[in-house]
Design a protein around this motif. Structure first.
Motif, PDB file in Angstrom:
ATOM      1  N   PRO A 123       0.838  -1.208   0.000  1.00 35.40           N
ATOM      2  CA  PRO A 123       0.000   0.000   0.000  1.00 35.40           C
ATOM      3  C   PRO A 123       0.868   1.252   0.000  1.00 35.40           C
ATOM      4  O   PRO A 123       2.005   1.224   0.487  1.00 35.40           O
ATOM      5  CB  PRO A 123      -0.781  -0.111   1.323  1.00 35.40           C
ATOM      6  CG  PRO A 123      -0.652  -1.529   1.757  1.00 35.40           C
ATOM      7  CD  PRO A 123       0.599  -2.081   1.151  1.00 35.40           C
ATOM      8  N   ASP A 124       0.320   2.347  -0.530  1.00 33.60           N
ATOM      9  CA  ASP A 124       1.121   3.568  -0.699  1.00 33.60           C
ATOM     10  C   ASP A 124       1.832   4.001   0.584  1.00 33.60           C
ATOM     11  O   ASP A 124       2.980   4.438   0.545  1.00 33.60           O
ATOM     12  CB  ASP A 124       0.230   4.714  -1.201  1.00 33.60           C
ATOM     13  CG  ASP A 124      -0.216   4.457  -2.639  1.00 33.60           C
ATOM     14  OD1 ASP A 124       0.311   3.515  -3.258  1.00 33.60           O
ATOM     15  OD2 ASP A 124      -1.099   5.197  -3.124  1.00 33.60           O
ATOM     16  N   GLY A 125       1.149   3.858   1.719  1.00 34.83           N
ATOM     17  CA  GLY A 125       1.749   4.287   2.990  1.00 34.83           C
ATOM     18  C   GLY A 125       2.963   3.452   3.371  1.00 34.83           C
ATOM     19  O   GLY A 125       3.742   3.849   4.234  1.00 34.83           O
ATOM     20  N   GLU A 126       3.102   2.284   2.761  1.00 29.68           N
ATOM     21  CA  GLU A 126       4.242   1.409   3.096  1.00 29.68           C
ATOM     22  C   GLU A 126       5.156   1.187   1.899  1.00 29.68           C
ATOM     23  O   GLU A 126       5.870   0.190   1.825  1.00 29.68           O
ATOM     24  CB  GLU A 126       3.715   0.054   3.589  1.00 29.68           C
ATOM     25  CG  GLU A 126       2.986   0.151   4.906  1.00 29.68           C
ATOM     26  CD  GLU A 126       2.025  -1.018   5.109  1.00 29.68           C
ATOM     27  OE1 GLU A 126       2.346  -2.125   4.659  1.00 29.68           O
ATOM     28  OE2 GLU A 126       0.965  -0.787   5.708  1.00 29.68           O
ATOM     29  N   SER A 127       5.107   2.113   0.956  1.00 24.84           N
ATOM     30  CA  SER A 127       5.928   1.973  -0.251  1.00 24.84           C
ATOM     31  C   SER A 127       7.085   2.980  -0.203  1.00 24.84           C
ATOM     32  O   SER A 127       6.917   4.145  -0.560  1.00 24.84           O
ATOM     33  CB  SER A 127       5.043   2.226  -1.489  1.00 24.84           C
ATOM     34  OG  SER A 127       5.837   2.471  -2.620  1.00 24.84           O
ATOM     35  N   PRO A 128       8.259   2.553   0.272  1.00 29.08           N
ATOM     36  CA  PRO A 128       9.349   3.510   0.479  1.00 29.08           C
ATOM     37  C   PRO A 128       9.869   4.177  -0.795  1.00 29.08           C
ATOM     38  O   PRO A 128      10.402   5.281  -0.747  1.00 29.08           O
ATOM     39  CB  PRO A 128      10.454   2.659   1.128  1.00 29.08           C
ATOM     40  CG  PRO A 128      10.120   1.248   0.791  1.00 29.08           C
ATOM     41  CD  PRO A 128       8.635   1.178   0.621  1.00 29.08           C
ATOM     42  N   ASN A 129       9.689   3.516  -1.953  1.00 30.13           N
ATOM     43  CA  ASN A 129      10.302   4.056  -3.181  1.00 30.13           C
ATOM     44  C   ASN A 129       9.381   4.959  -3.995  1.00 30.13           C
ATOM     45  O   ASN A 129       9.851   5.689  -4.873  1.00 30.13           O
ATOM     46  CB  ASN A 129      10.758   2.900  -4.085  1.00 30.13           C
ATOM     47  CG  ASN A 129      11.779   2.010  -3.400  1.00 30.13           C
ATOM     48  OD1 ASN A 129      12.840   2.471  -3.012  1.00 30.13           O
ATOM     49  ND2 ASN A 129      11.442   0.741  -3.214  1.00 30.13           N
ATOM     50  N   SER A 130       8.065   4.879  -3.740  1.00 32.68           N
ATOM     51  CA  SER A 130       7.101   5.520  -4.656  1.00 32.68           C
ATOM     52  C   SER A 130       7.293   7.019  -4.816  1.00 32.68           C
ATOM     53  O   SER A 130       7.291   7.530  -5.928  1.00 32.68           O
ATOM     54  CB  SER A 130       5.670   5.246  -4.202  1.00 32.68           C
ATOM     55  OG  SER A 130       5.270   3.990  -4.661  1.00 32.68           O
TER      56      SER A 130
END
Ligand code: FAQ
Length: 334
Positions: free
Chosen positions: A221-228
């Protein structure tokens, strides 16, 4: 002599030379290209972190294509007809081609194919979680085409506009081929759904297994996506993981209705207000377990990949010997 005591570059009567651009100017030029939606090419200066992010994503992508040949490759000898066999062989070959375009594109960033392959073979490199699931039934060839290639398209069409030229250009051809792959998967399931009760049950059982893993292909999920965030700022990724996942769900729900299959999610329903389908929370513990190497097939995929590489050593040696011989005879002739 300390630097501040050096004579100015224009001393000695020579015409003043333009100073080589400093780090700040090069960064400003790079940022301006990104802001103007222009492409970064291999010979352009780029921040080391941008190069590293691209090598990470592109090599993982290449590995996914190559490892992704295994679940379907395993069914070529068991395809139910000559037509299905020919189609499946072509699809698996396409995936090999995608891997090769992507390795070549990644090599333009200064990393070698051997380095990338070593990382894959030693288990250090990631590849898509989806290929660590087993494909025990013929209907899985349908589900992989429809859902896995379908998710790949949803994720990859925006990558055709990736800021790095060689990546974006490789994606254009890849997406055209993936689109054929998705249709052939859909058609396998359609044939099964128009068949006997047993065939319909086989199709539904397969869709039940592939639905959630396909949704996880878009990443955490976006909140746990370090690279996005950084990747989107650099216009490598154009949409977030959750945005693309939502787009994919909205795309496959009407397709499932045409097929007559259902998805194993009691929370899946149309949300009039949002204009999108709501869907249930995915099992992210399972996703992380697969990434740590504990999926159904991680060990199998890696062992097969290593064996294939070892068995292909003679081909690489022969190609090298041929290239050397050709180069020598060209030297003698010139
Ligand atoms: N599996 O911060 P984010 C295909 C990792 S091709 C494994 O969100 P990012 C065709 C991620 O690498 C399928 N690892 O990362 C086909 C990162 O780890 P790192 C492959 C995953 O890069 C069909 C960490 O989690 N497609 O199917 C996954 O911004 C049939 C944190 O994640 C591509 O590779 C995952 N699902 O977004 C072939 C497309 N998700 O590197 C054969 C290009 C995340 O920091 C047969 N890649 N991780 O150690 C992308 O678009 C992006 O890299 C994402 C992840 C969206 C996959």
């Amino acid at each position: 002599m300390p630097a501040d005591h050096l004579p100015p570059a224009s001393s000695g009567g020579a015409a003043p030379r333009e100073a080589a651009p400093g780090e700040d100017e090069r960064l400003a030029a790079f940022d301006a290209l990104i802001a103007a939606d222009q492409r970064i090419e291999p010979t352009d200066w780029m921040p080391p972190a941008y190069r590293k992010a691209l090598v990470r994503q592109m090599s993982q992508h290449a590995h996914s294509e190559i490892i992704g040949m295994q679940p379907e490759g395993n069914w070529i000898t068991r395809a139910p007809s000559l037509k299905r066999k020919a189609i499946l062989m072509a699809k698996v070959q396409d995936e090999a081609g995608h891997g090769l375009y992507l390795y070549s594109a990644a090599e333009t960033l200064g990393t070698t194919r051997d380095e990338m392959l070593d990382a894959l073979h030693s288990g250090k490199a990631k590849y898509s979680s989806i290929f660590n699931y087993l494909a025990p039934s013929w209907a899985d060839m349908g589900s992989i085409g429809w859902l896995v290639d379908g998710a790949a398209i949803a994720n990859q069409v925006p990558l055709c506009r990736a800021s790095y030229g060689p990546y974006g250009r490789a994606m254009v051809r890849i997406c055209k081929e993936e689109s054929f792959h998705q249709r052939q998967g859909f058609e396998i399931l359609l044939a099964l759904m128009n068949g006997t009760d047993e065939q319909r049950a086989m199709a539904q059982e397969s869709v039940n297994r592939w639905y959630a893993p396909a949704l996880m292909m878009f990443g955490p999920p976006d909140g746990e996506s370090p690279n996005s965030r950084q990747s989107m700022a650099w216009k490598i990724k154009r949409f977030s993981n959750d945005e693309l996942r939502q787009r994919f769900v909205d795309m496959i729900v009407p397709q499932a209705e045409i097929l007559g299959v259902t998805f194993p999610d009691p929370d899946l329903r149309w949300n009039e207000e949002r204009g999108h389908h709501d869907f249930g929370e995915l099992d992210w513990d399972e996703f992380h377990a697969v990434l740590r190497g504990n999926g159904q097939a991680n060990a199998l995929r890696l062992a097969k990949r290593n064996a294939a590489h070892a068995e292909g050593a003679w081909v690489r040696e022969a190609a090298r010997a041929y290239a050397e011989r050709t180069a020598t005879s060209e030297r003698i002739a010139s």
